[in-house]
Scaffold this motif. Structure first.
Motif, mmCIF file in Angstrom:
data_model
loop_
_atom_site.group_PDB
_atom_site.id
_atom_site.type_symbol
_atom_site.label_atom_id
_atom_site.label_comp_id
_atom_site.label_asym_id
_atom_site.label_seq_id
_atom_site.Cartn_x
_atom_site.Cartn_y
_atom_site.Cartn_z
ATOM 1 N N LEU A 90 34.998 15.333 -2.248
ATOM 2 C CA LEU A 90 35.161 15.044 -1.425
ATOM 3 C C LEU A 90 36.333 14.889 -0.354
ATOM 4 C CD1 LEU A 90 33.214 11.335 -1.627
ATOM 5 C CD2 LEU A 90 32.400 13.305 -0.870
ATOM 6 N N ALA A 91 37.044 15.029 -1.170
ATOM 7 C CA ALA A 91 38.519 15.417 -0.678
ATOM 8 C C ALA A 91 38.903 17.017 0.479
ATOM 9 C CB ALA A 91 40.126 14.884 -1.608
ATOM 10 N N TRP A 92 38.652 17.426 -1.084
ATOM 11 C CA TRP A 92 38.417 19.390 -1.500
ATOM 12 C C TRP A 92 37.440 19.603 -0.584
ATOM 13 C CZ3 TRP A 92 41.483 22.563 -2.648
ATOM 14 C CH2 TRP A 92 41.535 23.865 -2.413
ATOM 15 N N THR A 93 35.961 19.242 -0.007
ATOM 16 C CA THR A 93 35.494 19.504 0.943
ATOM 17 C C THR A 93 35.241 18.575 2.600
ATOM 18 O OG1 THR A 93 33.348 17.851 0.588
ATOM 19 C CG2 THR A 93 33.643 20.217 -0.643
ATOM 20 N N VAL B 59 51.282 12.250 9.282
ATOM 21 C CA VAL B 59 49.717 12.894 9.124
ATOM 22 C C VAL B 59 49.295 13.938 9.604
ATOM 23 C CG1 VAL B 59 47.798 12.375 8.643
ATOM 24 C CG2 VAL B 59 50.207 10.217 9.259
ATOM 25 N N HIS B 60 49.667 14.901 10.451
ATOM 26 C CA HIS B 60 49.285 15.808 10.686
ATOM 27 C C HIS B 60 49.675 17.036 9.987
ATOM 28 C CE1 HIS B 60 49.298 19.288 13.519
ATOM 29 N NE2 HIS B 60 47.751 19.483 13.118
ATOM 30 N N PHE B 61 51.207 16.103 9.634
ATOM 31 C CA PHE B 61 51.674 17.467 9.781
ATOM 32 C C PHE B 61 51.491 17.634 8.009
ATOM 33 C CE2 PHE B 61 55.681 19.431 7.184
ATOM 34 C CZ PHE B 61 56.281 20.274 7.852
ATOM 35 N N ILE B 62 51.654 16.117 7.321
ATOM 36 C CA ILE B 62 51.193 16.272 6.031
ATOM 37 C C ILE B 62 49.595 17.219 5.493
ATOM 38 C CG2 ILE B 62 49.607 15.141 3.889
ATOM 39 C CD1 ILE B 62 51.761 12.404 5.039
ATOM 40 N N GLU B 63 48.637 16.931 6.709
ATOM 41 C CA GLU B 63 47.362 18.041 6.594
ATOM 42 C C GLU B 63 47.454 19.636 6.750
ATOM 43 O OE1 GLU B 63 43.567 17.036 6.966
ATOM 44 O OE2 GLU B 63 44.797 15.127 5.753
ATOM 45 N N GLN B 64 48.906 19.709 7.358
ATOM 46 C CA GLN B 64 49.717 21.362 7.109
ATOM 47 C C GLN B 64 50.166 21.808 5.587
ATOM 48 O OE1 GLN B 64 49.316 23.166 10.561
ATOM 49 N NE2 GLN B 64 47.471 21.391 10.139
ATOM 50 N N SER B 65 50.078 20.685 4.790
ATOM 51 C CA SER B 65 51.596 20.583 4.446
ATOM 52 C C SER B 65 50.313 21.434 2.957
ATOM 53 C CB SER B 65 52.165 20.113 3.417
ATOM 54 O OG SER B 65 52.906 18.938 4.209
ATOM 55 N N SER B 66 51.217 22.305 1.903
ATOM 56 C CA SER B 66 50.626 23.005 0.765
ATOM 57 C C SER B 66 49.999 21.869 0.604
ATOM 58 C CB SER B 66 52.088 23.612 0.296
ATOM 59 O OG SER B 66 51.019 23.730 -1.173
ATOM 60 N N ALA B 67 48.248 21.365 -0.346
ATOM 61 C CA ALA B 67 47.773 20.942 -0.622
ATOM 62 C C ALA B 67 47.864 19.359 -0.160
ATOM 63 C CB ALA B 67 48.689 20.555 -2.568
ATOM 64 N N GLY B 68 48.746 19.294 0.841
ATOM 65 C CA GLY B 68 48.858 18.179 1.729
ATOM 66 C C GLY B 68 46.590 17.119 1.966
ATOM 67 N N ALA B 69 46.081 17.997 2.940
ATOM 68 C CA ALA B 69 45.032 17.728 3.037
ATOM 69 C C ALA B 69 44.620 16.789 1.678
ATOM 70 C CB ALA B 69 44.262 19.003 4.127
ATOM 71 N N PHE B 70 44.617 17.867 0.759
ATOM 72 C CA PHE B 70 43.497 17.360 -0.429
ATOM 73 C C PHE B 70 44.569 16.102 -1.654
ATOM 74 C CE2 PHE B 70 43.590 16.907 -5.350
ATOM 75 C CZ PHE B 70 41.536 17.253 -5.188
ATOM 76 N N ILE B 71 46.049 16.107 -1.020
ATOM 77 C CA ILE B 71 46.618 14.662 -1.457
ATOM 78 C C ILE B 71 46.215 13.794 -1.150
ATOM 79 C CG2 ILE B 71 48.598 13.519 -1.788
ATOM 80 C CD1 ILE B 71 49.233 16.532 -3.389
ATOM 81 N N ARG B 72 45.917 14.068 0.493
ATOM 82 C CA ARG B 72 45.511 12.661 0.887
ATOM 83 C C ARG B 72 44.070 12.318 1.666
ATOM 84 N NH1 ARG B 72 44.425 13.566 7.090
ATOM 85 N NH2 ARG B 72 44.448 10.458 7.388
ATOM 86 N N GLY B 73 43.529 13.138 0.878
ATOM 87 C CA GLY B 73 41.831 13.099 0.994
ATOM 88 C C GLY B 73 41.532 12.912 -0.410
ATOM 89 N N VAL B 74 42.856 12.355 -1.186
ATOM 90 C CA VAL B 74 42.118 12.115 -2.792
ATOM 91 C C VAL B 74 42.514 10.613 -2.271
ATOM 92 C CG1 VAL B 74 43.568 11.376 -4.956
ATOM 93 C CG2 VAL B 74 42.157 13.860 -4.251
ATOM 94 N N HIS B 75 43.596 10.481 -2.194
ATOM 95 C CA HIS B 75 44.476 8.977 -1.436
ATOM 96 C C HIS B 75 43.085 8.052 -0.995
ATOM 97 C CE1 HIS B 75 47.672 6.120 -1.765
ATOM 98 N NE2 HIS B 75 47.388 5.572 -0.368
#
Ligand code: FES
Lengths: 205, 621
Positions: free
Chosen positions: B248-251, B70-86
């Motif tokens: 919200l996901a972005w900020t 999950v930490h890796f997802i946060e570092q992936s390109s757009a990963g943090a945003f996608i996880r935030g949206v989810h």
């Protein structure tokens, strides 16, 4: 629809029996095929109940030297053991914690020393029991179950609210033993786990 | 040309006729903003599916790898945003669901022939909640794992089948790999499958029977096609909702706790939507608890399910009153219980402290994971090896019955009854200066509460200051400051390494004073002068080796042999059996490093491309 099917020229009265039998046979074979998958499937899902159970051998551990334990002041010690997690074994990990309370009393030799040991797992839902210095009680941070230093639960009246503990703290077997080589006295605890939420202590299997 | 392609397709698939109900849908009473809730829910669920599929590409369920992935997802390109949206879309689903149910209740849209719409809809609600419950712990963070453990126990305390279900869910009796693989299976396979099945039934029923709006205005409008008059309304609402989620996901992004670790306890609380049940549980104790967690929710559910039947008994007017009452009762009790639960916690200093600790820990975990590599054992190992994290725990467990560790503002770990020096800043110049001050040395912060209060160090210091005034006093203080610098340099504290280099002169002259004029070596040993055994060794005072030795065995000749020692136990005396000691070698080192402020701090220049070798520095306090 039905009519058109039964009016088909290939179907005469004699074939009707055969047809019923074939229907049943098809159903039977479908059920058999399903069972081939379903029975092992259910059994697979129930692995935690049916499969290999890791024997919860109680961990017997010397937690501290007798002289290092103050009287009447609860001390917390970790219990170290091998923790098995499905396909991994974590060697020498903290598998649990105990509260040890040395009882007052002027015992000539530590051999007669009185000491109580409790699992830190709350008998309610299993949170880690903390010690509350102010009230001189053990208190659970989750739903505020409260226990006396002898492990008994504090009564509702005394607490002034409902005590969520279904039973007292889980008392563990505990002795003062002497080391053969160093002659030092140790507190030895037998650590086990018990089912949460019950009024009686039932060992986890 | 393109028409020909579609004609060709239609001739083979008949898709125009199949899609006709959708394309030619008519709203007999015209479009309405009220009708937007269902469509909005549907599309937010689709967003959950799509983002969920994307996250599945990277997520790995096991206690070693879940947090790390999950930490890796946060570092992936757009990963943090996608996880935030989810994450935010899941909360949105629950809120929208509430709206939708209220609308349907008020509109009386559950009446015949729409019972199946109502029933499938109601069953969707627990499924959506279960998706949330099974999703939260997947990152194997502190809160999530604590929650699933408690939820497992709640299931377990249900009479009869509870323990069986609990074992299957948790995959044994302890939370571990199997808990995560089981939750993962429920979250990405079984539950979505069931939801989609019910949704198909729900939506086809809606098409068959149409949307109804008995009691809400706009009913006098003429019939209108759905497309685009209703669609534009749906899309407007959806755009607002998706905009909010994306914002919200972005900020803010989805939270990522520290990796779960049984050693770092926390006061688990459920997510906001379960706060009402959490509060309800307060009123039922012991074996009656399942009333709050099972019987009451089940009764509410059964009541709502049977509403189409109950409603028939009442005349139309009375039914509207009844339904409004139900809405008020449901929303009111939900809001009331939720509010009460939060209000209790906001006044609970202990809870607030535990939450702020947990968020500090989360920051630390991410900091370590960002700049050091996560080892195969998983991210929790980073925290295990981190003095900044483990030090306070070890100190509280082993030292704080006598020693405090509180800064001048009074923050830190305070001993219940301090009976030994306050070790905050041990070895720093400031700390040693206090030791060399006739007043402070006799205070609680130093030797005041120890047997040494009656000892020679205290009396010698007081004698030294006896009758000294004016210029003499200033001079004496200056000399003692130099000695303090000298001794503090012995500690070689990382935070002072720069200063120690600059003050080389001061340190050298302090060393002379120490051996000469001030007579420290009458009792202490320092650089080949003085004797060991009468007072602690000043060679390397406060250094790593000195502290390791001192804590291992304070009775040793270098420290406080024989009756010089007050009450300090030996924490690691037994060299043959390190596991029999109060502190094992690893813990001992962590404790010493923490006392010395020696832990990894990412420097400004560290980047992901060039992971820095951990340079310990004193953290700013
Ligand atoms: S878990 Fe301890 S009181 Fe609920």
């Amino acid at each position: 629809m039905n009519e058109s099917i039964s009016n088909l020229p290939g179907l005469d009265a004699a074939s009707m029996n055969r047809r019923a039998a074939l229907k049943w046979l098809s159903r039977l074979m479908a059920s058999a095929c399903s069972a081939v998958i379903a029975i092992p499937g259910v059994s697979y899902i129930l692995t935690p109940l049916l499969g290999r159970r890791d024997q919860h051998a109680a961990v017997v551990q010397r937690v501290a030297r007798w002289q290092d334990i103050p009287v009447s002041r609860p001390m917390q010690f970790p219990i170290v053991g091998n923790r098995r997690d499905a396909w991994t074994v974590h060697p020498d990990e903290v598998v649990g914690r105990v509260w040890v309370v040395r009882q007052p009393g002027q015992s000539a030799s530590p051999a007669e020393g009185q000491v109580l040991a409790f699992s830190t797992l709350c008998p309610h839902l299993g949170c880690a029991i903390q010690q509350d210095a102010k009230s001189g009680q053990f208190v659970c941070p989750c739903h505020k179950a409260a226990f006396q230093h002898n492990g008994e639960k504090v009564s509702d009246q005394k607490l002034g609210r409902k005590n969520h503990a279904p039973r007292g703290l889980d008392a563990l077997e505990c002795h003062v033993v002497q080391d053969d080589t160093t002659q030092e006295w140790w507190v030895e605890v037998t650590y086990e786990k018990f089912e949460q939420g019950l009024t009686k202590m039932v060992k986890k299997v | 040309m393109i028409d020909k392609v579609f004609d060709w397709l239609d001739a083979r698939t008949n898709y125009r006729e199949i899609l006709a109900p959708v394309r030619n849908r008519v709203l007999p009473h015209g479009p309405s903003w009220w009708f937007t809730s269902g469509s909005c829910l549907l599309w937010v669920f689709v967003i959950e599916l799509v983002t969920g599929f994307l996250l599945m590409m990277t997520y790995s369920p096991s206690t070693n790898s879940a947090w790390a992935s999950v930490h890796f997802i946060e570092q992936s390109s757009a990963g943090a945003f996608i996880r935030g949206v989810h994450y935010f879309a899941s909360h949105t689903l629950i809120i929208l669901f509430g709206f939708h149910v209220v609308r349907v209740l008020i509109a009386g849209a559950f009446r015949a022939p729409r019972e199946l719409i109502w029933i499938t809809g109601l069953f969707l609600f627990p499924l959506i909640l279960m998706l949330a419950i099974t999703g939260n712990p997947l990152s194997a963070g502190q809160h999530g794992m604590a929650q699933i453990e408690v939820e497992g126990n709640i299931i377990g305390s249900t009479p009869v089948i509870g323990p069986i279900l609990q074992r299957i869910l948790i995959g044994g009796d302890e939370v571990g790999h199997l808990t995560l693989t089981h939750l993962h299976f429920l979250h990405v396979a079984l539950l979505p499958f069931l939801v989609i099945g019910l949704l198909v039934l729900h939506v086809t029923q809606v098409y068959k029977h149409g949307i109804t709006n008995d009691n809400i205005g706009e009913t006098s409008q003429p019939a209108m096609p759905y497309w685009p008059y209703q669609t534009i309304r749906n899309m407007t609402v959806l755009a607002i909702v998706v905009g909010t989620i994306a914002g919200l996901a972005w900020t803010r992004g989805a939270p990522l706790d520290a990796p779960a670790d049984p050693n770092l306890s926390l006061m688990p609380r459920p997510e906001w939507y379960f706060r009402c049940l959490f509060e309800l549980r307060r009123y039922f104790t012991g074996e009656w608890e399942f009333v709050a967690t099972l019987i009451i929710p089940l009764t509410v559910m059964l009541f709502l399910l049977s509403l189409p039947a109950i409603d028939r008994v009442f005349p139309r007017r009375a039914s509207l009153v009844l339904r409004s009452l139900i809405v008020v009762a449901l929303v009111g009790s939900w809001a009331g219980l939720t509010w009460m639960s939060y209000a209790t916690d906001w006044h609970d200093a202990e809870y607030l402290a535990s939450e702020s600790d947990s968020s500090d820990l989360a920051d630390r975990a991410r900091e370590l994971a960002d700049h050091q590599q996560i080892p195969p054992e998983g991210a929790a190992a980073l925290l295990h090896a981190d003095p900044k994290t483990q030090g306070p725990l070890l100190f509280a467990r082993h030292c704080a019955s006598c020693h405090s560790h509180v800064d001048p503002q009074g923050k830190g770990i305070a001993a219940a009854e301090p009976s030994a020096p306050n070790l905050f800043g041990f070895g720093t110049t400031t700390w040693i200066e206090g030791m060399l001050d006739p007043e402070r040395i006799a205070s609680v912060h130093y030797l005041g509460k120890t047997e040494l209060a009656e000892g020679e160090m205290v009396s010698k210091m007081q004698e030294m200051f006896d009758g000294v005034e004016g210029d003499e006093l200033t001079k004496l203080r200056e000399q003692l400051h130099k000695v303090a610098r000298t001794l503090s340099a012995e500690a070689a504290l990382p935070a002072q390494s720069e200063g120690d280099k600059q003050d080389a002169d001061v340190i050298a002259s302090g060393a002379k004073l120490l051996a000469g004029k001030l007579h420290c070596i009458d009792c202490h040993h320092f650089r080949e002068q003085g004797e060991l055994g009468t007072a602690p060794d000043l060679d390397g005072y406060g250094s790593r080796a000195w502290l390791l030795g001192m804590i291992s065995d304070p009775q040793e000749k270098r420290f406080y042999p024989d009756d010089h020692n007050d009450r300090m136990p030996s924490f690691a005396k037994d060299q043959q059996h390190p596991d029999r000691n109060l502190l094992n070698p690893r813990e001992l080192q962590l404790l010493v490093d923490w006392l010395r402020g020696e832990w990894y701090v990412p420097s400004a220049s560290t980047t992901l491309e060039s992971p820095a070798t951990p340079i310990p520095e004193m953290a700013e306090r």
